[in-house]
Design an enzyme around this catalytic site. Structure first.
Site, PDB file in Angstrom:
ATOM      1  CD  GLU A 178      71.868  50.105  52.758  1.00  0.00           C
ATOM      2  OE1 GLU A 178      73.067  49.800  52.822  1.00  0.00           O
ATOM      3  OE2 GLU A 178      71.397  50.865  51.923  1.00  0.00           O
TER       4      GLU A 178
ATOM      5  CB  CYS B 269      64.933  54.662  55.670  1.00  0.00           C
ATOM      6  SG  CYS B 269      65.050  54.015  54.003  1.00  0.00           S
TER       7      CYS B 269
ATOM      8  CB  CYS C 125      65.971  45.185  44.918  1.00  0.00           C
ATOM      9  SG  CYS C 125      64.394  45.784  44.249  1.00  0.00           S
TER      10      CYS C 125
ATOM     11  CB  CYS D  61      65.704  50.785  39.190  1.00  0.00           C
ATOM     12  SG  CYS D  61      63.969  50.334  39.490  1.00  0.00           S
TER      13      CYS D  61
ATOM     14  CB  CYS E 295      68.455  51.608  42.376  1.00  0.00           C
ATOM     15  SG  CYS E 295      68.292  50.913  44.022  1.00  0.00           S
TER      16      CYS E 295
ATOM     17  CB  CYS F 122      69.794  54.584  47.127  1.00  0.00           C
ATOM     18  SG  CYS F 122      68.829  56.056  47.289  1.00  0.00           S
TER      19      CYS F 122
HETATM   20  N1  SAH Z   1      61.701  49.507  45.691  1.00  0.00           N
HETATM   21  C1  SAH Z   1      61.008  50.621  46.256  1.00  0.00           C
HETATM   22  C2  SAH Z   1      61.633  51.189  47.512  1.00  0.00           C
HETATM   23  C3  SAH Z   1      63.116  51.329  47.620  1.00  0.00           C
HETATM   24  S1  SAH Z   1      64.015  52.685  46.970  1.00  0.00           S
HETATM   25  C4  SAH Z   1      60.874  51.712  45.223  1.00  0.00           C
HETATM   26  O1  SAH Z   1      61.536  51.641  44.202  1.00  0.00           O
HETATM   27  O2  SAH Z   1      60.074  52.611  45.426  1.00  0.00           O
HETATM   28  C5  SAH Z   1      63.379  54.191  47.578  1.00  0.00           C
HETATM   29  C6  SAH Z   1      63.474  55.311  46.542  1.00  0.00           C
HETATM   30  O3  SAH Z   1      64.845  55.667  46.260  1.00  0.00           O
HETATM   31  C7  SAH Z   1      62.851  54.934  45.209  1.00  0.00           C
HETATM   32  O4  SAH Z   1      62.088  56.011  44.730  1.00  0.00           O
HETATM   33  C8  SAH Z   1      64.064  54.721  44.343  1.00  0.00           C
HETATM   34  O5  SAH Z   1      63.779  54.843  42.981  1.00  0.00           O
HETATM   35  C9  SAH Z   1      64.999  55.776  44.860  1.00  0.00           C
HETATM   36  N2  SAH Z   1      66.403  55.582  44.487  1.00  0.00           N
HETATM   37  C10 SAH Z   1      67.067  54.423  44.295  1.00  0.00           C
HETATM   38  N3  SAH Z   1      68.344  54.645  43.938  1.00  0.00           N
HETATM   39  C11 SAH Z   1      68.510  55.970  43.922  1.00  0.00           C
HETATM   40  C12 SAH Z   1      69.619  56.822  43.641  1.00  0.00           C
HETATM   41  N4  SAH Z   1      70.802  56.326  43.307  1.00  0.00           N
HETATM   42  N5  SAH Z   1      69.433  58.159  43.741  1.00  0.00           N
HETATM   43  C13 SAH Z   1      68.224  58.666  44.079  1.00  0.00           C
HETATM   44  N6  SAH Z   1      67.143  57.914  44.360  1.00  0.00           N
HETATM   45  C14 SAH Z   1      67.280  56.586  44.267  1.00  0.00           C
END
Ligand code: SAH
Length: 403
Positions: free
Chosen positions: A120, A133, A140, A144, A147, A371
């Site tokens: 997306e 974005c 991925c 985490c 996420c 996200c």
């Molecule tokens: N993998 C990379 C980029 C993708 S995510 C990274 O982790 O930086 C972009 C941002 O969104 C990251 O800071 C990630 O931690 C955050 N993110 C992911 N899921 C989220 C959520 N449910 N709520 C808020 N931020 C989130």
């Protein structure tokens, strides 16, 4: 071990480096103009038996006019343009769903790739800028737990052109004036969609080069207007510092202490907070660019005043600013965003420590804009379809999509 309510362990092994399983080549898309630099394009055109300057014409259509339909490339003879486009402009992204809100100024597109993978991109139009974005991987491998993308695991790396084409699609929409009240030129790209950009290092760096090369080689965006966000793959951060690119680095820190970060960003088990910040400061020193520290505010998990103070001490005096992101709760998760007063106090303490702090705009929440959630919802739907198809005794395309 922590006594905080942060007990969801990482559900999978980390996939730090994309493995190269047998047959992987088959899942990458066909080569595209945007995979190649100008010399590569000229060679590709010559290999088709065409004059080399056609490479420049084709590039001007794609990067300069966002045109991919050979029927409209009328400065190239019809037979030639069909041959060139057939070879160098294969269809990479098929829109599966498009959602918009904010009067069309926030748009989210779910794409199906040639092998059925789903990714997306989100477009955000403001008065003074248009930002896209983009995703750098399908899925991925960083796991985490907060996420949505992290829950599904890694499907594959995107090709350079699959990354660039997300931007070119939206640049075309902006140029057509589809975004009311916004500039008609897309100016910023953030690698904050699906995937860990630095785990797909070469293709992401190549994509940055294409996005920033002047037309017709590329899109001519400013390097400073490109943000690469990472969980903190330290060797890749150091390598990026050596690329002579002045892109903005965003580091997804989310906790100032190893005990908690080991859980929230499992790659921390490999590279600790001190190491990852050290790599960030080296990046800042080499590029002169302020590093953006991303911090998702998770209620009663990482939002305590003492953590704000600890973070403030780690960042004070560095070329950094903090971007607090209200957590976007993923379906089924028991984690929630911090209450606004808690968020304000966290920001106040950081600022008191001399650390510039902003709170991220939460655009697109009503279209699952943040996200990985749209793709996550679609993968779930596709999986349900597979079950249904199995019951019906046949296997449809959905099966590929769910894998
Ligand atoms: N993998 C990379 C980029 C993708 S995510 C990274 O982790 O930086 C972009 C941002 O969104 C990251 O800071 C990630 O931690 C955050 N993110 C992911 N899921 C989220 C959520 N449910 N709520 C808020 N931020 C989130």
């Amino acid at each position: 071990m922590t006594t905080l309510p942060v007990t969801e362990p990482p559900r999978r092994e980390l996939t730090l480096v994309q493995p190269e399983p047998r047959g992987r080549r088959a899942t990458l898309p066909p080569r595209h103009l945007a995979d190649l630099d100008q010399a590569g394009r000229r060679a590709a055109v010559a290999a088709l038996g065409e004059r080399e300057f056609r490479a420049g014409q084709l590039s001007t259509h794609y990067f300069g006019r966002f045109e991919r339909d050979p029927g409209r490339m009328t400065d190239i003879p019809a037979a030639t343009r069909d041959r060139l486009a057939g070879d160098l402009l294969p269809h990479l992204l098929t829109p599966v769903r498009e959602l918009s809100c904010d009067d069309g100024r926030t748009r989210k597109t779910l794409w199906r790739l040639h092998d059925g993978s789903l990714v997306e991109s989100v477009l955000m139009g403001y008065q003074d800028r248009v930002t896209v974005c983009v995703s750098s991987q399908a899925g991925c491998g960083m796991a985490c737990p907060f996420c949505a993308t992290g829950q599904a695991g890694l499907t594959r790396n995107l090709s350079t052109a699959e990354i660039v084409d997300q931007v070119v699609w939206f640049a075309g929409q902006a140029a057509r004036g589809d975004l009311p009240g916004c500039p008609d030129r897309l100016s910023r790209v953030v690698f904050m969609g699906m995937g860990e950009p630095l785990a797909n290092y070469n293709r992401v760096v190549d994509a940055v080069r294409r996005l920033t090369a002047p037309a017709p080689e590329g899109l001519g965006l400013s390097q400073r207007h490109i943000t690469v966000s990472t969980v903190g793959l330290v060797p890749a951060m150091r390598r990026l510092a050596g690329e002579e690119l002045s892109v903005t680095l965003a580091l997804s820190l989310h906790a100032p202490d190893d005990g908690l970060r080991d859980e929230l960003v499992p790659v921390n088990q490999r590279w600790k907070v001190a190491e990852v910040l050290d790599a960030a400061w080296s990046y800042a020193a080499v590029t002169g660019r302020r590093v953006s520290i991303e911090y998702a505010m998770i209620r009663d998990v990482n939002d305590q005043p003492w953590r704000a103070d600890l973070l403030g001490r780690l960042l004070a005096g560095q070329l950094a600013h903090v971007n607090l992101i209200p957590l976007n709760p993923t379906p089924g998760s028991r984690w929630d965003a911090s209450p606004k007063p808690v968020e304000r106090e966290f920001a106040r303490r950081l600022r008191a420590a001399g650390v510039p702090t902003t709170v991220r705009d939460t655009r697109g929440r009503d279209i699952d804009g943040a996200c990985g959630q749209l793709a996550a919802a679609d993968v779930a739907r596709a999986a349900a379809n597979v079950v249904q198809a199995a019951r019906d005794g046949h296997h449809g395309k959905e099966r590929e999509a769910a894998q």
